[in-house]
Design a protein around this motif. Sequence first.
Motif, PDB file in Angstrom:
ATOM      1  N   LEU A  60       0.744  -1.114   0.093  1.00 15.99           N
ATOM      2  CA  LEU A  60      -0.091   0.173  -0.085  1.00 15.99           C
ATOM      3  C   LEU A  60       0.986   1.189   0.097  1.00 15.99           C
ATOM      4  N   ASP A  61       1.724   1.354   0.919  1.00 18.00           N
ATOM      5  CA  ASP A  61       2.839   2.504   0.918  1.00 18.00           C
ATOM      6  C   ASP A  61       3.739   2.623  -0.296  1.00 18.00           C
ATOM      7  N   PRO A  62       4.086   1.774  -1.037  1.00 18.72           N
ATOM      8  CA  PRO A  62       4.823   1.851  -2.146  1.00 18.72           C
ATOM      9  C   PRO A  62       3.953   2.204  -3.375  1.00 18.72           C
ATOM     10  N   ALA A  63       2.741   1.602  -3.373  1.00 17.43           N
ATOM     11  CA  ALA A  63       1.593   2.111  -4.301  1.00 17.43           C
ATOM     12  C   ALA A  63       1.227   3.280  -4.304  1.00 17.43           C
ATOM     13  N   ALA A  64       1.060   4.038  -2.944  1.00 16.56           N
ATOM     14  CA  ALA A  64       0.634   5.388  -2.612  1.00 16.56           C
ATOM     15  C   ALA A  64       1.710   6.312  -3.323  1.00 16.56           C
ATOM     16  N   PHE A  65       2.938   5.817  -3.034  1.00 12.68           N
ATOM     17  CA  PHE A  65       4.116   6.864  -3.676  1.00 12.68           C
ATOM     18  C   PHE A  65       4.213   6.786  -4.872  1.00 12.68           C
ATOM     19  N   HIS A  66       4.012   5.480  -5.510  1.00  8.04           N
ATOM     20  CA  HIS A  66       4.014   5.719  -6.973  1.00  8.04           C
ATOM     21  C   HIS A  66       2.855   6.323  -7.709  1.00  8.04           C
ATOM     22  N   ALA A  67       1.684   6.315  -7.050  1.00  2.79           N
ATOM     23  CA  ALA A  67       0.569   6.944  -7.558  1.00  2.79           C
ATOM     24  C   ALA A  67       0.767   8.467  -7.515  1.00  2.79           C
ATOM     25  N   SER A  68       1.407   8.913  -6.464  1.00  3.19           N
ATOM     26  CA  SER A  68       1.854  10.311  -6.247  1.00  3.19           C
ATOM     27  C   SER A  68       2.692  10.727  -7.274  1.00  3.19           C
ATOM     28  N   GLN A  69       3.799   9.773  -7.385  1.00  2.05           N
ATOM     29  CA  GLN A  69       4.760   9.928  -8.476  1.00  2.05           C
ATOM     30  C   GLN A  69       4.208  10.034 -10.028  1.00  2.05           C
ATOM     31  N   LEU A  70       3.123   9.335 -10.099  1.00  2.00           N
ATOM     32  CA  LEU A  70       2.285   9.183 -11.449  1.00  2.00           C
ATOM     33  C   LEU A  70       1.617  10.517 -11.797  1.00  2.00           C
ATOM     34  N   GLU A  71       1.109  11.144 -10.845  1.00  2.00           N
ATOM     35  CA  GLU A  71       0.515  12.299 -10.632  1.00  2.00           C
ATOM     36  C   GLU A  71       1.593  13.436 -10.945  1.00  2.00           C
ATOM     37  N   VAL A  72       2.885  13.368 -10.489  1.00  2.42           N
ATOM     38  CA  VAL A  72       3.850  14.221 -10.870  1.00  2.42           C
ATOM     39  C   VAL A  72       4.253  14.343 -12.318  1.00  2.42           C
ATOM     40  N   GLU A  73       4.388  12.961 -12.752  1.00  3.87           N
ATOM     41  CA  GLU A  73       4.877  12.908 -14.266  1.00  3.87           C
ATOM     42  C   GLU A  73       3.503  13.583 -15.234  1.00  3.87           C
ATOM     43  N   LEU A  74       2.372  13.242 -14.948  1.00  2.28           N
ATOM     44  CA  LEU A  74       1.040  13.814 -15.522  1.00  2.28           C
ATOM     45  C   LEU A  74       1.274  15.402 -15.837  1.00  2.28           C
ATOM     46  N   LEU A  75       1.381  15.822 -14.483  1.00  5.40           N
ATOM     47  CA  LEU A  75       1.628  17.395 -14.454  1.00  5.40           C
ATOM     48  C   LEU A  75       2.810  17.924 -15.133  1.00  5.40           C
ATOM     49  N   ASN A  76       3.953  17.123 -15.328  1.00  9.92           N
ATOM     50  CA  ASN A  76       4.974  17.608 -16.115  1.00  9.92           C
ATOM     51  C   ASN A  76       4.612  17.657 -17.411  1.00  9.92           C
ATOM     52  N   GLN A  77       4.030  16.375 -17.945  1.00 18.56           N
ATOM     53  CA  GLN A  77       3.710  16.563 -19.257  1.00 18.56           C
ATOM     54  C   GLN A  77       2.504  17.705 -19.778  1.00 18.56           C
ATOM     55  N   GLU A  78       1.871  18.216 -18.741  1.00 18.07           N
ATOM     56  CA  GLU A  78       0.806  19.266 -19.025  1.00 18.07           C
ATOM     57  C   GLU A  78       1.558  20.447 -18.890  1.00 18.07           C
ATOM     58  N   THR A  79       2.432  20.675 -18.166  1.00  9.90           N
ATOM     59  CA  THR A  79       3.421  21.695 -17.968  1.00  9.90           C
ATOM     60  C   THR A  79       4.144  21.940 -19.429  1.00  9.90           C
ATOM     61  N   GLY A  80       4.650  20.931 -19.926  1.00  6.75           N
ATOM     62  CA  GLY A  80       5.748  21.045 -21.122  1.00  6.75           C
ATOM     63  C   GLY A  80       4.882  21.351 -22.256  1.00  6.75           C
ATOM     64  N   VAL A  81       3.533  20.763 -22.198  1.00  4.01           N
ATOM     65  CA  VAL A  81       2.726  21.139 -23.461  1.00  4.01           C
ATOM     66  C   VAL A  81       2.109  22.595 -23.382  1.00  4.01           C
ATOM     67  N   ARG A  82       2.026  22.906 -22.329  1.00  2.00           N
ATOM     68  CA  ARG A  82       1.287  24.323 -22.022  1.00  2.00           C
ATOM     69  C   ARG A  82       2.520  25.521 -22.587  1.00  2.00           C
ATOM     70  N   GLY A  83       3.622  25.219 -22.025  1.00  4.29           N
ATOM     71  CA  GLY A  83       4.924  26.157 -22.237  1.00  4.29           C
ATOM     72  C   GLY A  83       5.198  25.848 -23.875  1.00  4.29           C
ATOM     73  N   TYR A  84       5.180  24.872 -24.372  1.00  4.56           N
ATOM     74  CA  TYR A  84       5.507  24.830 -25.681  1.00  4.56           C
ATOM     75  C   TYR A  84       4.251  25.422 -26.619  1.00  4.56           C
ATOM     76  N   ALA A  85       3.095  25.436 -26.199  1.00  3.26           N
ATOM     77  CA  ALA A  85       2.103  26.151 -26.944  1.00  3.26           C
ATOM     78  C   ALA A  85       2.126  27.619 -26.720  1.00  3.26           C
ATOM     79  N   LEU A  86       2.745  28.004 -25.792  1.00  5.72           N
ATOM     80  CA  LEU A  86       2.765  29.470 -25.344  1.00  5.72           C
ATOM     81  C   LEU A  86       4.145  30.114 -25.810  1.00  5.72           C
ATOM     82  N   THR A  87       4.967  29.314 -26.219  1.00  6.91           N
ATOM     83  CA  THR A  87       6.442  29.947 -26.686  1.00  6.91           C
ATOM     84  C   THR A  87       6.823  29.427 -28.003  1.00  6.91           C
TER      85      THR A  87
END
Length: 513
Positions: free
Chosen positions: A51-78
Motif C-alpha cells: 500500500l505505501d509503495p503503491a501510494a508513493f508511485h501513484a503520487s509520482q504518476l501524478e507528478v509525471e502527468l503534471l510535467n506533461q501538462e506543463t511541457g505542452v502548455r509552455g510549448y504552446a505559449l512559446t
Amino acid sequence: MAARFAGGWPFGRILGVGVLIVALFAVLAIGVGGTALADLTTARNHVVDTLDPAAFHASQLEVELLNQETGVRGYALTAQPAYLAPYYTGLAGQRQQVARLRVLLNGVPGATAQLNTVLQRADTWQSTYAQYTIDGVRASGKPLTGAPAGLGKAEFDRTRAALAALQANLATQRQRAAGTLHDSAQVLDATLIVIAVALLLTVLVLAIGLWRSAIHPLNRLAADARQVASGDFEHQVEPGGPAEMRAVGLDVNRMRERILAELSALQVAHADLEARTEDLQRSNSELEQFAYVASHDLQEPLRKVASFCQLLQRRYAGRLDAKADEYIEHAVDGAKRMQALINDLLAFSRVGRTAQRREPVSSAMLLAQAWANLAPEVRRTHATLEVGELPTVLGEATLLTAAFQNLLNNALKFRTDEAPRVSVLVRRDRDDWLFSFSDNGIGIGPEYADRIFVIFQRLHDKATYPGTGIGLAMVKKIIEYHGGRIWLDTTVTTGARFWFTLPVLPEDESADG
C-alpha cells in the motif's frame, strides 16, 4: 514438599520439570501469539510492501502527468522545442510508474481497474489535446492560439479525478490494514501478559529447589571466577555440587586456561598494533609534508610560466596574429587559475591540521572584516549588507573570517542584474547559534543542495562565473571543524539562503540555565 523438591531430586530433574512447565505455556503462547503475529505480519507487509509503495508511485504518476501538462502548455505559449522536455520526460516517467503500479496493485481490490481508467483518460488527453497542440505548433512554427485549451483542461481534470479515486482507494485500504494491525497488536499484548504471569509463578516454584541444588555451589564457583577475573589467572577453580555444576566448574577452569593462552597472544598482538599505529602516524605525517612541499614546489614553475607568458603578452601584443594572442591569453589564464587552485587546495588542507587556540571572538567583527576584504567587489557591484545582532562564539578568527568571506563572495559573484543584497541574521537554537546568510542572487536548485559542498563541484562554467569550486567545501569544513553544520535552505525560491550552526559559549549556557 519444598524440601523434597529441592534436596531429593537431581538437578537435571528439577530443570526438566521447569522446562516442561515452561514448554506447556510456550506451546499455548505460540498457538495464540503465532496466529496474531501472522495476522500482524500479513497486515504490516500489506501496508509496507504494497500500500505505501503503491501510494508513493501513484503520487509520482501524478507528478509525471503534471510535467506533461506543463511541457505542452509552455510549448504552446512559446513555440520553443526546449519546453517539450518535461512532456517527454513525463511520458517516460509515466511508463515507469505504471509498470511498478501494475505489480503492486494486483492484491488491492478495484485498484487495477482504477489504474486502467487513469491511463485511458490520460491517453485521451494526450491524443486529443497534447499531440494536437504539439503538431499544430510544429506546423506553424509559432505559438498556437487556437488550441482547444478548454478541452485539454477538462480532459486533464478527468485524468486527475481518476487518479484521485485510485489514491483514495489506496488510503482506504491502508486504513483497514492499520485496523487489523491494531487488533493483532492487542492480542499480542494480552498474550504477553499471560506469559509473564505464568513465568513468574514458574520462577517462584523453581527458586526453592534451585537454591539448595544449584545456588550455593554456584556462589562458590562465582567466588572462584571473581578471583580469576580480578587478575589472578593462576588460581585453580575447584568445581563442586551436582554433576552438572561440576561440569560447569571444569568448563570455567578450562576457560581460565584458555584466557591465559589468549592473553599471551593478545599482548603480542597489542605490541604489533602499537608498532603499526606508530608507522601509520609517521606515514600520515610524511604524506602531509609531501603534499605541502609538492604544492609549494609547483608554485615556482607556475610563476615562471605565468611571468614569461605575461612578458610575451605585453611585448608581442598586436604584433602577432589573432590566434597567437589568443593562445598567449589562454596560457596566462591557465597558469593563473592553476596558482589559484593550488593556493585554495593548500588552504583547504590546512583547516583543522594547523589548529590554533580557540578563543571567544565577535562574529560581528569577523563579518565586518570579511566584508572589508571584499571592498573592491562591493563597490563595483554596489552591494549592500543587512546585519542583525550577532553573538560572540568560540573559534579561530582567521578560519571563521574565511568562511564568512566565502559566503559573502558567493552572494556577490552569483548575482542578477540587481545590486546584490545580503542579509545575515542569527537566532538561538538550544545549544547552538543558528546563522542565516540570504541573498537576492540567481539562487541554487534544491537538487544541488548536497553537491555544492563537494570540492571541485561547479554548477556553472568558469567563463561565466570564475573560481576553483572549493569555496563552499572550505566553508563546510571550517563550520564542521568548529562543531557546527551547514546546509542550503531548499524552500527559498528567490535568491539563496545558507544556514549553519556554531556552538553557544559555555558561559552563555550557564547564564540561560
